[in-house]
Design a protein around this motif. Structure first.
Motif, PDB file in Angstrom:
ATOM      1  N   THR A   1     121.558  12.178  65.237  1.00  0.00           N
ATOM      2  CA  THR A   1     121.670  11.588  66.570  1.00  0.00           C
ATOM      3  C   THR A   1     122.373  10.244  66.457  1.00  0.00           C
ATOM      4  OG1 THR A   1     119.590  12.642  67.253  1.00  0.00           O
ATOM      5  CG2 THR A   1     120.431  10.857  68.634  1.00  0.00           C
ATOM      6  N   ILE A   2     123.425  10.076  67.243  1.00  0.00           N
ATOM      7  CA  ILE A   2     124.220   8.848  67.210  1.00  0.00           C
ATOM      8  C   ILE A   2     124.393   8.332  68.634  1.00  0.00           C
ATOM      9  CG2 ILE A   2     126.490   7.858  66.689  1.00  0.00           C
ATOM     10  CD1 ILE A   2     126.748   9.886  64.426  1.00  0.00           C
ATOM     11  N   LEU A   3     124.102   7.056  68.830  1.00  0.00           N
ATOM     12  CA  LEU A   3     124.353   6.399  70.107  1.00  0.00           C
ATOM     13  C   LEU A   3     125.703   5.700  70.006  1.00  0.00           C
ATOM     14  CD1 LEU A   3     123.333   5.596  72.929  1.00  0.00           C
ATOM     15  CD2 LEU A   3     122.297   3.567  71.880  1.00  0.00           C
ATOM     16  N   LEU A   4     126.680   6.197  70.756  1.00  0.00           N
ATOM     17  CA  LEU A   4     128.046   5.659  70.715  1.00  0.00           C
ATOM     18  C   LEU A   4     128.250   4.712  71.889  1.00  0.00           C
ATOM     19  CD1 LEU A   4     130.974   5.631  69.621  1.00  0.00           C
ATOM     20  CD2 LEU A   4     131.416   7.627  71.075  1.00  0.00           C
ATOM     21  N   HIS A   5     128.531   3.457  71.586  1.00  0.00           N
ATOM     22  CA  HIS A   5     128.787   2.450  72.620  1.00  0.00           C
ATOM     23  C   HIS A   5     130.277   2.146  72.692  1.00  0.00           C
ATOM     24  CE1 HIS A   5     128.282  -1.087  75.163  1.00  0.00           C
ATOM     25  NE2 HIS A   5     129.102  -1.732  74.348  1.00  0.00           N
ATOM     26  N   LEU A   6     130.864   2.349  73.865  1.00  0.00           N
ATOM     27  CA  LEU A   6     132.269   2.022  74.098  1.00  0.00           C
ATOM     28  C   LEU A   6     132.323   0.741  74.921  1.00  0.00           C
ATOM     29  CD1 LEU A   6     133.679   5.542  75.068  1.00  0.00           C
ATOM     30  CD2 LEU A   6     133.531   4.493  72.806  1.00  0.00           C
ATOM     31  N   ALA A   7     132.959  -0.293  74.377  1.00  0.00           N
ATOM     32  CA  ALA A   7     133.047  -1.574  75.067  1.00  0.00           C
ATOM     33  C   ALA A   7     133.820  -1.424  76.373  1.00  0.00           C
ATOM     34  CB  ALA A   7     133.720  -2.609  74.177  1.00  0.00           C
ATOM     35  N   ALA A   8     133.506  -2.249  77.345  1.00  0.00           N
ATOM     36  CA  ALA A   8     134.146  -2.162  78.656  1.00  0.00           C
ATOM     37  C   ALA A   8     135.652  -2.325  78.569  1.00  0.00           C
ATOM     38  CB  ALA A   8     133.551  -3.214  79.596  1.00  0.00           C
ATOM     39  N   ASP A   9     136.122  -3.167  77.635  1.00  0.00           N
ATOM     40  CA  ASP A   9     137.570  -3.370  77.495  1.00  0.00           C
ATOM     41  C   ASP A   9     138.210  -2.325  76.594  1.00  0.00           C
ATOM     42  OD1 ASP A   9     136.714  -4.093  74.977  1.00  0.00           O
ATOM     43  OD2 ASP A   9     137.352  -6.185  75.104  1.00  0.00           O
ATOM     44  N   ARG A  10     137.410  -1.394  76.079  1.00  0.00           N
ATOM     45  CA  ARG A  10     137.866  -0.320  75.193  1.00  0.00           C
ATOM     46  C   ARG A  10     138.626  -0.862  73.982  1.00  0.00           C
ATOM     47  NH1 ARG A  10     134.724   1.562  78.266  1.00  0.00           N
ATOM     48  NH2 ARG A  10     134.763   3.648  79.201  1.00  0.00           N
ATOM     49  N   GLN A  11     138.149  -1.991  73.464  1.00  0.00           N
ATOM     50  CA  GLN A  11     138.724  -2.551  72.256  1.00  0.00           C
ATOM     51  C   GLN A  11     137.809  -2.375  71.051  1.00  0.00           C
ATOM     52  OE1 GLN A  11     141.974  -3.864  71.916  1.00  0.00           O
ATOM     53  NE2 GLN A  11     141.962  -2.722  73.850  1.00  0.00           N
ATOM     54  N   SER A  12     136.669  -1.743  71.259  1.00  0.00           N
ATOM     55  CA  SER A  12     135.773  -1.465  70.145  1.00  0.00           C
ATOM     56  C   SER A  12     134.863  -0.302  70.502  1.00  0.00           C
ATOM     57  CB  SER A  12     134.926  -2.695  69.787  1.00  0.00           C
ATOM     58  OG  SER A  12     134.018  -2.999  70.818  1.00  0.00           O
ATOM     59  N   ALA A  13     134.413   0.388  69.461  1.00  0.00           N
ATOM     60  CA  ALA A  13     133.448   1.474  69.604  1.00  0.00           C
ATOM     61  C   ALA A  13     132.434   1.321  68.484  1.00  0.00           C
ATOM     62  CB  ALA A  13     134.135   2.834  69.529  1.00  0.00           C
ATOM     63  N   THR A  14     131.160   1.372  68.828  1.00  0.00           N
ATOM     64  CA  THR A  14     130.101   1.195  67.843  1.00  0.00           C
ATOM     65  C   THR A  14     129.181   2.402  67.875  1.00  0.00           C
ATOM     66  OG1 THR A  14     130.167  -1.204  68.166  1.00  0.00           O
ATOM     67  CG2 THR A  14     128.229  -0.306  67.067  1.00  0.00           C
ATOM     68  N   ALA A  15     129.088   3.098  66.743  1.00  0.00           N
ATOM     69  CA  ALA A  15     128.259   4.295  66.626  1.00  0.00           C
ATOM     70  C   ALA A  15     127.016   3.955  65.810  1.00  0.00           C
ATOM     71  CB  ALA A  15     129.048   5.419  65.962  1.00  0.00           C
TER      72      ALA A  15
END
Length: 410
Positions: free
Chosen positions: A89-103
């Motif tokens: 299970t991975i929680l993927l966070h996409l930043a509002a400016d779409r300049q980073s993604a954190t899994a």
């Protein structure tokens, strides 16, 4: 003129044929995706208890790898008792400016509060404190999402569930993914045997590689999650390469494999929905595609289970909730430890954690493991809105992890 007419007719036929093939491909891919309306309906019943999104345009997507043995080709991995648990299970966070993604990987053995959930037969389970992957067995995706939201206070906007066959298909569709083994690998349970050194894994081998637990490293689930993250980073690089994205002959099998075993919420259950998601991610630099495991350690009352390391875990969840940046660094090398030395959340106390225990770099815990103050200390007591342009986020803490530009072969 006669030849021109022939050429025009042939061109028209080719255009119509191409259009027909394109529509047929679109229809097939669209039909591959399973729309999960049941989860949406169940979550709607608990809307009042769900977290409120804090930052417009930021997205949080829960990726669930099911260990279900049902379906074509999956029974050889074990008996199907009629239930399933979330193997990954991975929680993927996409930043509002779409300049980073954190899994962020959530350990399947993490001890958490699981709310009362509706079983597939309509009955209800009681709220209980149990290991995380039981939530998926108790009440499927809806129960897992509610558990994650209760644990993190982060609103889950979308979800995707993929089984063994879908994972293998994607790897085979990109002609394999390269990994580097420091030592030979042999795991009968995962059905894999590999020599040391660089290896290009096909789908079957890749599944064994990410599922193996006791044959590599220290045998912990944390070590396995690290290996999964490195493999996913390599897969992301392979899919994003021009050799795949600009080659229809290679891109279509990837899309076919990705959608064939995919179950999503209604918002993503279409090629258009998936395209909008991928379009927002394609410009993210690979060094800003980050993978990490939530800070954890062995559970106090059972060494075979996990518990969160606080306040480090809460600091991580707080920053993701507010769309504030985090950094990752490997804990194994001296250079990485030096990079983490400037972390403002560092703790000078003796309460540091070894790699594989807390999920944070030794000597810093991403939120302090001793008397370093409140989790994150990033303006919880002010009236500033996280997406207010006047809001100045605190410096990003560093957690133990990896980025998509740093494969296991580097």
């Amino acid at each position: 003129m006669r030849w021109l007419r022939y050429a025009a007719v042939v061109t028209a036929v080719l255009v119509l044929a191409a259009g027909g093939l394109g529509w047929a491909a679109y229809t097939k891919l669209q039909g591959n995706i399973t729309r999960d309306t049941g989860t949406a309906a169940e979550l709607a019943r608990y809307e009042k208890e769900r977290p409120t999104p804090l930052v417009h345009d930021a997205q949080n997507i829960l990726l669930i790898g099911s260990d279900s043995r049902s379906g074509p080709g999956n029974r050889k991995y074990g008996r199907d008792p009629g239930t399933q648990r979330s193997d990954t299970t991975i929680l993927l966070h996409l930043a509002a400016d779409r300049q980073s993604a954190t899994a962020v990987s959530l350990p399947r053995d993490l001890m958490v509060d699981i709310p009362g959930c509706r079983r597939p037969d309509g009955s209800r389970t009681r709220a209980q404190f149990a290991q995380f992957n039981w939530a998926f067995e108790f009440g499927g995706t809806a129960c897992t999402i509610r558990t994650v939201e209760k644990l993190t206070d982060i609103r889950v906007d979308h979800h995707m569930v993929v089984d063994f066959a879908g994972f293998k298909g994607m790897v085979d569709a990109v002609d394999g993914v390269q990994v580097c083994l420091k030592e030979p690998m042999e795991d009968a349970a995962a059905k894999i045997r590999l020599p040391a050194g660089p290896q290009t894994l096909d789908g079957e081998q890749a599944l064994g590689y990410v599922r193996a637990r006791k044959s590599l490293g220290d045998g912990s689930d944390t070590d396995r999650m690290d290996r999964q993250q490195e493999f996913l980073a390599a897969l992301v690089n392979k899919v994003r390469s021009n050799d795949v994205l600009l080659n229809p002959a290679k891109l279509y099998p990837v899309l076919d494999a990705a959608t064939s075993s995919l179950t999503t919420d209604p918002g993503l259950a279409s090629l258009r929905g998936l395209y909008e998601l991928v379009r927002g991610m394609r410009t993210i630099p690979t060094e800003r595609v980050q993978f990490l495991t939530v800070p954890r350690r062995s559970y106090t009352y059972d060494a075979n289970r996990d518990e969160l390391v606080e306040p480090a875990a809460d600091a991580l969840f707080s920053r993701l909730r507010k769309d504030e940046p985090v950094e990752v660094a490997r804990a194994a090398g001296a250079a990485d430890r030096e990079d983490a030395a400037d972390d403002p959340y560092g703790d000078d106390s003796e309460d540091t954690y070894e790699e594989g225990e807390s999920g944070a770099v030794d000597g810093e815990d991403g939120g302090g493991s001793g008397d370093s103050g409140e989790p994150g200390d990033s303006g919880d007591d002010t009236d500033e809105k996280p997406d207010d342009p006047t809001h100045v986020p605190s410096p990003a803490p560093t957690f133990r992890g990896n980025t998509a530009d740093r494969s296991s072969c580097k």
